[in-house]
Design a protein around this motif. Structure first.
Motif, mmCIF file in Angstrom:
data_model
loop_
_atom_site.group_PDB
_atom_site.id
_atom_site.type_symbol
_atom_site.label_atom_id
_atom_site.label_comp_id
_atom_site.label_asym_id
_atom_site.label_seq_id
_atom_site.Cartn_x
_atom_site.Cartn_y
_atom_site.Cartn_z
ATOM 1 N N MET A 1 -10.285 8.078 9.243
ATOM 2 C CA MET A 1 -10.009 6.698 8.856
ATOM 3 C C MET A 1 -11.089 6.191 7.908
ATOM 4 O O MET A 1 -12.254 6.576 7.996
ATOM 5 N N ILE A 2 -10.665 5.302 7.002
ATOM 6 C CA ILE A 2 -11.561 4.516 6.155
ATOM 7 C C ILE A 2 -11.334 3.055 6.503
ATOM 8 O O ILE A 2 -10.184 2.622 6.671
ATOM 9 N N PHE A 3 -12.411 2.282 6.598
ATOM 10 C CA PHE A 3 -12.298 0.851 6.914
ATOM 11 C C PHE A 3 -13.229 0.064 6.013
ATOM 12 O O PHE A 3 -14.386 0.436 5.827
ATOM 13 N N SER A 4 -12.722 -1.010 5.424
ATOM 14 C CA SER A 4 -13.529 -1.925 4.620
ATOM 15 C C SER A 4 -13.775 -3.199 5.417
ATOM 16 O O SER A 4 -12.866 -3.717 6.081
ATOM 17 N N GLU A 5 -14.999 -3.696 5.353
ATOM 18 C CA GLU A 5 -15.356 -4.901 6.118
ATOM 19 C C GLU A 5 -14.547 -6.118 5.679
ATOM 20 O O GLU A 5 -14.365 -7.062 6.453
ATOM 21 N N VAL A 6 -14.086 -6.110 4.449
ATOM 22 C CA VAL A 6 -13.246 -7.197 3.931
ATOM 23 C C VAL A 6 -12.027 -6.572 3.269
ATOM 24 O O VAL A 6 -12.069 -5.408 2.845
ATOM 25 N N PRO A 7 -10.913 -7.294 3.163
ATOM 26 C CA PRO A 7 -9.759 -6.743 2.449
ATOM 27 C C PRO A 7 -10.156 -6.331 1.036
ATOM 28 O O PRO A 7 -10.875 -7.053 0.344
ATOM 29 N N ALA A 8 -9.696 -5.172 0.616
ATOM 30 C CA ALA A 8 -10.078 -4.606 -0.678
ATOM 31 C C ALA A 8 -8.875 -4.557 -1.616
ATOM 32 O O ALA A 8 -7.780 -4.151 -1.213
ATOM 33 N N GLU A 9 -9.094 -4.980 -2.846
ATOM 34 C CA GLU A 9 -8.066 -4.805 -3.870
ATOM 35 C C GLU A 9 -7.811 -3.306 -3.998
ATOM 36 O O GLU A 9 -8.754 -2.512 -4.062
ATOM 37 N N SER A 10 -6.552 -2.914 -4.045
ATOM 38 C CA SER A 10 -6.241 -1.490 -3.942
ATOM 39 C C SER A 10 -5.167 -1.051 -4.927
ATOM 40 O O SER A 10 -4.353 -1.867 -5.392
ATOM 41 N N ALA A 11 -5.175 0.227 -5.230
ATOM 42 C CA ALA A 11 -4.186 0.818 -6.130
ATOM 43 C C ALA A 11 -4.060 2.292 -5.791
ATOM 44 O O ALA A 11 -4.974 2.891 -5.229
ATOM 45 N N ALA A 12 -2.920 2.871 -6.138
ATOM 46 C CA ALA A 12 -2.713 4.298 -5.871
ATOM 47 C C ALA A 12 -1.762 4.889 -6.898
ATOM 48 O O ALA A 12 -0.944 4.177 -7.496
ATOM 49 N N VAL A 13 -1.892 6.173 -7.112
ATOM 50 C CA VAL A 13 -0.904 6.940 -7.873
ATOM 51 C C VAL A 13 -0.403 8.047 -6.961
ATOM 52 O O VAL A 13 -1.134 8.518 -6.089
ATOM 53 N N TYR A 14 0.846 8.460 -7.173
ATOM 54 C CA TYR A 14 1.515 9.335 -6.213
ATOM 55 C C TYR A 14 2.147 10.538 -6.901
ATOM 56 O O TYR A 14 2.405 10.533 -8.102
ATOM 57 N N THR A 15 2.454 11.559 -6.090
ATOM 58 C CA THR A 15 3.177 12.725 -6.574
ATOM 59 C C THR A 15 4.492 12.317 -7.234
ATOM 60 O O THR A 15 5.129 11.332 -6.832
ATOM 61 N N LEU A 16 4.896 13.100 -8.227
ATOM 62 C CA LEU A 16 6.202 12.897 -8.853
ATOM 63 C C LEU A 16 7.260 13.806 -8.236
ATOM 64 O O LEU A 16 8.379 13.904 -8.732
ATOM 65 N N HIS A 17 6.903 14.477 -7.148
ATOM 66 C CA HIS A 17 7.844 15.341 -6.434
ATOM 67 C C HIS A 17 9.076 14.535 -6.015
ATOM 68 O O HIS A 17 8.969 13.379 -5.599
ATOM 69 N N ASP A 18 10.239 15.132 -6.136
ATOM 70 C CA ASP A 18 11.480 14.422 -5.791
ATOM 71 C C ASP A 18 11.584 14.096 -4.305
ATOM 72 O O ASP A 18 12.294 13.170 -3.919
ATOM 73 N N PHE A 19 10.898 14.861 -3.456
ATOM 74 C CA PHE A 19 10.992 14.656 -2.011
ATOM 75 C C PHE A 19 9.653 14.145 -1.466
ATOM 76 O O PHE A 19 8.925 14.857 -0.792
ATOM 77 N N GLN A 20 9.344 12.904 -1.788
ATOM 78 C CA GLN A 20 8.075 12.327 -1.346
ATOM 79 C C GLN A 20 8.066 12.150 0.169
ATOM 80 O O GLN A 20 9.063 11.752 0.773
ATOM 81 N N ALA A 21 6.923 12.445 0.763
ATOM 82 C CA ALA A 21 6.785 12.379 2.217
ATOM 83 C C ALA A 21 6.777 10.945 2.730
ATOM 84 O O ALA A 21 6.472 10.002 1.993
ATOM 85 N N ALA A 22 7.071 10.802 4.018
ATOM 86 C CA ALA A 22 7.159 9.482 4.654
ATOM 87 C C ALA A 22 5.890 8.641 4.477
ATOM 88 O O ALA A 22 5.987 7.428 4.216
ATOM 89 N N PRO A 23 4.693 9.192 4.615
ATOM 90 C CA PRO A 23 3.491 8.354 4.458
ATOM 91 C C PRO A 23 3.392 7.677 3.097
ATOM 92 O O PRO A 23 2.848 6.568 2.999
ATOM 93 N N ILE A 24 3.912 8.314 2.061
ATOM 94 C CA ILE A 24 3.863 7.697 0.738
ATOM 95 C C ILE A 24 4.706 6.427 0.701
ATOM 96 O O ILE A 24 4.297 5.397 0.149
ATOM 97 N N ALA A 25 5.873 6.470 1.306
ATOM 98 C CA ALA A 25 6.722 5.274 1.358
ATOM 99 C C ALA A 25 6.023 4.132 2.069
ATOM 100 O O ALA A 25 6.089 2.968 1.636
ATOM 101 N N VAL A 26 5.333 4.449 3.154
ATOM 102 C CA VAL A 26 4.636 3.414 3.929
ATOM 103 C C VAL A 26 3.457 2.853 3.144
ATOM 104 O O VAL A 26 3.234 1.635 3.105
ATOM 105 N N THR A 27 2.705 3.726 2.486
ATOM 106 C CA THR A 27 1.564 3.264 1.697
ATOM 107 C C THR A 27 2.014 2.416 0.516
ATOM 108 O O THR A 27 1.412 1.375 0.210
ATOM 109 N N LYS A 28 3.077 2.827 -0.163
ATOM 110 C CA LYS A 28 3.617 2.019 -1.258
ATOM 111 C C LYS A 28 3.977 0.617 -0.773
ATOM 112 O O LYS A 28 3.694 -0.386 -1.441
ATOM 113 N N GLU A 29 4.601 0.552 0.384
ATOM 114 C CA GLU A 29 4.993 -0.732 0.953
ATOM 115 C C GLU A 29 3.771 -1.591 1.243
ATOM 116 O O GLU A 29 3.751 -2.795 0.944
#
Length: 410
Positions: A42-70
């Motif tokens: 786990m990673i934890f920030s003491e305050v909410p952190a502005e965040s961004a991500a880039v993801y695989t372009l695989h056609d069958f993205q895993a469940a965690p990616i959907a949750v993180t995007k959300e």
């Protein structure tokens, strides 16, 4: 990039890690998903952190990616990330998505934040369900802290076939304040980003909005993480995620900020360091290979050619065998679908030039072979067409790669 010619003073932090920036805590634990090694982090920030991500372009993205995007799309902020190894939670249908949401809920409860402030990542075997009883126990028992041992616990919990941790830390001055950035990553096989079984986590105490952070990450990813390849296979789970908690208290960063390029270079240094560490630790690899292409029609062509060369199995096996077969290199160039012309190419392996504007040069096979026995190999290609340049990283292809992947699940 033209702007990167303005070199900022980027300082590498001795023993830098995911905890180099202010206000972050991490942890890792053996929850029983793997036989003996740590497998939940786990990673934890003491305050909410502005965040961004880039993801695989695989056609069958895993469940965690959907949750993180959300989670990220909810407010652009995160305060925690939960990661597991051993099981990718990919191609697991509705149950897999349910399990990813439960991981988010468990992590949110652990650190007492809203569920939408938690990202989820998984890596490991595809097509197996999560052992949620063990995940739950692991999250409940994980100890978070900001000591070097806590960083190491996280950095080891995310590994699969990796033989070593991938980590780094850098700092730079912005607005008279010291801004820190740290990173941790995993990746050894199935590495052929746009992105691949590669997870990257970057923390910074810079003050920046999620929107501008995403623009910076997307830009930098194109010539760092997306320029590595180990075996040509992409994964269902890849992501690179950045959290910026603002505790450095610099003025809000944006492209109009006078020191925006300093931040871009800080992010570039971090991403490039992690990308090269992943390439060097390719499954069964004995050598890190760096390909430099200059004189291309444009930067896109240069990057495509560099990656085509470093990704060629014929080039990779020649390097493993210390065989200075430059024909493998020119063969790869011709497959890259660019504007390169066969009659204008210069090729050198390390200090040994073998082709000059497509004229064959007599060279010492012994000198070239001796150079290729080193654990870091550079290949230089000049296309003599324009100003485009690009670099890519990879590794050699060995017998051990086959052994590792022939018994991956055992």
């Amino acid at each position: 990039m033209e702007t990167l010619t303005k070199v900022a003073k980027i300082i590498e932090i001795e023993n830098g890690s995911i905890l180099s920036p202010q206000g972050f805590h991490t942890g890792g634990i053996h929850a029983g998903l793997r036989y003996a090694k740590k497998d939940v982090g786990m990673i934890f920030s003491e305050v909410p952190a502005e965040s961004a991500a880039v993801y695989t372009l695989h056609d069958f993205q895993a469940a965690p990616i959907a949750v993180t995007k959300e989670s990220i799309s909810h407010s652009g902020k995160l305060q925690a990330v939960v990661v597991n190894s051993a099981c990718a939670n990919a191609c697991t249908g509705e149950q897999g998505l349910k399990d990813a949401y439960e991981m988010r809920e468990l992590a949110a409860h652990k650190v007492q934040v809203d569920e939408f402030l938690v990202a989820v990542a998984s890596t490991g075997v595809i097509g197996e369900y999560m052992k949620m009883d063990k995940i739950k126990k692991g999250i409940e028992q994980i100890q978070l802290g900001n000591a070097s041992t806590n960083a190491m616990d996280f950095q080891t919990a995310i590994l699969t076939t990796d033989t070593c941790m991938k980590k780094c830390g850098f700092q730079a001055e912005i607005d008279g304040m010291i801004v820190h950035m740290g990173g941790a990553a995993k990746g050894s096989g199935m590495i052929h980003p746009n992105m691949a079984t590669m997870l990257g986590f970057i923390t910074t105490d810079a003050n920046i909005t999620s929107e501008n952070l995403h623009a910076a990450l997307k830009e930098v990813t194109n010539y760092t993480f997306n320029q590595i390849t180990v075996d040509g296979d992409t994964s269902t789970n890849d992501m690179v995620l950045v959290m910026a908690n603002g505790l450095a208290e610099n003025q809000l960063l944006s492209p109009s900020h006078p020191e925006w390029e300093v931040f871009i270079q800080l992010l570039t240094k971090t991403c490039e360091s992690l990308a090269k560490q992943i390439a060097k630790d390719g499954e069964g690899a004995t050598k890190l290979v760096e390909v430099h292409v200059t004189g291309a029609y444009d930067e896109e062509d240069a990057r495509k050619i560099a990656k085509q060369i470093v990704g060629s199995n014929l080039v990779k096996t020649a390097i493993y065998g210390a065989d200075a077969n430059w024909g493998r290199i020119i063969g790869a160039i011709g497959q890259a679908d660019t504007k390169a012309k066969a009659n204008k190419i210069t090729i050198s392996i390390g200090p040994v030039k073998m082709l000059d504007k497509s004229e064959i040069i007599l060279f010492s096979e012994e000198e070239a072979s001796e150079y290729l026995k080193a654990d870091f190999i550079e290949i230089f290609v000049d296309l003599h067409m324009g100003e485009g340049s690009g670099t890519a990283w990879g590794c050699d292809l060995t017998y051990d790669y086959v052994k590792i992947n022939a018994s991956y699940r055992t």
